[in-house]
Design an enzyme around this catalytic site. Structure first.
Site, PDB file in Angstrom:
ATOM      1  N   ARG A  34       0.825  -1.214   0.000  1.00 54.17           N
ATOM      2  CA  ARG A  34       0.000   0.000   0.000  1.00 54.17           C
ATOM      3  C   ARG A  34       0.857   1.260   0.000  1.00 54.17           C
ATOM      4  NH1 ARG A  34      -3.385   2.828   4.315  1.00 54.17           N
ATOM      5  NH2 ARG A  34      -5.297   3.541   3.266  1.00 54.17           N
ATOM      6  N   ILE A  60      -7.482   7.276  -0.712  1.00 53.01           N
ATOM      7  CA  ILE A  60      -7.256   5.840  -0.801  1.00 53.01           C
ATOM      8  C   ILE A  60      -8.022   5.231   0.365  1.00 53.01           C
ATOM      9  CG2 ILE A  60      -5.056   6.088   0.441  1.00 53.01           C
ATOM     10  CD1 ILE A  60      -4.065   3.574  -0.912  1.00 53.01           C
ATOM     11  N   SER A  61      -8.859   4.234   0.084  1.00 54.97           N
ATOM     12  CA  SER A  61      -9.735   3.671   1.104  1.00 54.97           C
ATOM     13  C   SER A  61      -8.945   3.058   2.254  1.00 54.97           C
ATOM     14  CB  SER A  61     -10.640   2.596   0.496  1.00 54.97           C
ATOM     15  OG  SER A  61     -11.536   3.138  -0.438  1.00 54.97           O
ATOM     16  N   ALA A  62      -9.556   3.044   3.423  1.00 56.78           N
ATOM     17  CA  ALA A  62      -8.974   2.341   4.567  1.00 56.78           C
ATOM     18  C   ALA A  62      -8.853   0.860   4.230  1.00 56.78           C
ATOM     19  CB  ALA A  62      -9.841   2.532   5.803  1.00 56.78           C
ATOM     20  N   PRO A  63      -7.802   0.199   4.678  1.00 56.39           N
ATOM     21  CA  PRO A  63      -7.643  -1.231   4.375  1.00 56.39           C
ATOM     22  C   PRO A  63      -8.831  -2.097   4.769  1.00 56.39           C
ATOM     23  CG  PRO A  63      -5.570  -0.332   5.152  1.00 56.39           C
ATOM     24  CD  PRO A  63      -6.586   0.749   5.322  1.00 56.39           C
TER      25      PRO A  63
END
Length: 214
Positions: A34, A60-63
């Site tokens: 990431r 960027i989305s949270a994992p």
């Protein structure tokens, strides 16, 4: 890929919280760093479970959200996947790892600067193509798709995306307001359609003909 203690800690945490439920999704997330998709000033937080700004009002989305969506989508090797909302390319890269060998990702982004960013970040990923277009329209010339994932919130399910879902296909799309949505999971079995919803997700809005106005 060499071991990354921060990534391992995060993925272990996501498993404990049951966002990560299958070996396939964990392997996909282990295959992609990431940090390669996060702007340099924020790379210290690359393996924190939080969304991060990538510019132009996008994130960027949270994992945990990446894991949640991919667990619902269930991409498999050899399938063709459409992503709406390329962003920096991270979500597409994880999906591409899960679709290999033989599968492919077509990801659509409307913001020119992010198209350039995603293409640069994904240059080494052979089975991903980044398209500059209105994602709410999908990619009709390349349809149908076995899997469709929408990484931005729509006011309702965009009709063109429904039409482009293959028989036996699955789609995940956040539906609701501009800031809070439900995650809509759609399965197509011939002429039969099934829907399920999960509450409490937050994505940037889908902008386009079948989304919100800019």
């Amino acid at each position: 890929m060499s071991a990354n203690p921060a990534r391992t800690r995060l993925l272990d945490y996501l498993e404990r919280r049951e966002y990560l439920r299958t070996p396939a999704v964990r392997a996909g997330m282990e295959a992609v760093d990431r940090a390669d998709f996060v702007p340099q000033p924020q790379r210290y937080a690359a393996w924190d479970d939080t969304p991060l700004s990538i510019g132009r009002g996008q994130t960027i989305s949270a994992p945990h959200m990446v894991a949640m969506m991919l667990e619902e989508l269930q991409p498999r090797p050899g399938q063709r996947l459409l992503e709406v909302g390329s962003g920096c390319g991270y979500h597409a890269a994880v999906a591409a790892a899960m679709l290999a060998p033989g599968g492919e990702v077509h990801t659509v982004e409307r913001i020119p600067q992010l198209v350039k960013l995603a293409r640069a970040n994904l240059a080494a990923v052979a089975n991903v193509t980044v398209h500059h277009a209105d994602g709410s329209l999908g990619l009709p010339k390349l349809a149908p798709f076995d899997r469709i994932m929408v990484t931005c919130g729509a006011p309702r399910l965009p009709g063109p995306l429904r039409e482009q879902l293959a028989v036996q296909g699955r789609m995940v799309v956040p539906v609701g307001g501009r800031t809070l949505q439900e995650l809509l999971v759609i399965e197509r079995d011939g002429d039969d359609w099934r829907e399920a919803r999960q509450s409490g997700v937050a994505f940037v809005p889908l902008i386009g003909k079948h989304g919100y106005k800019d």
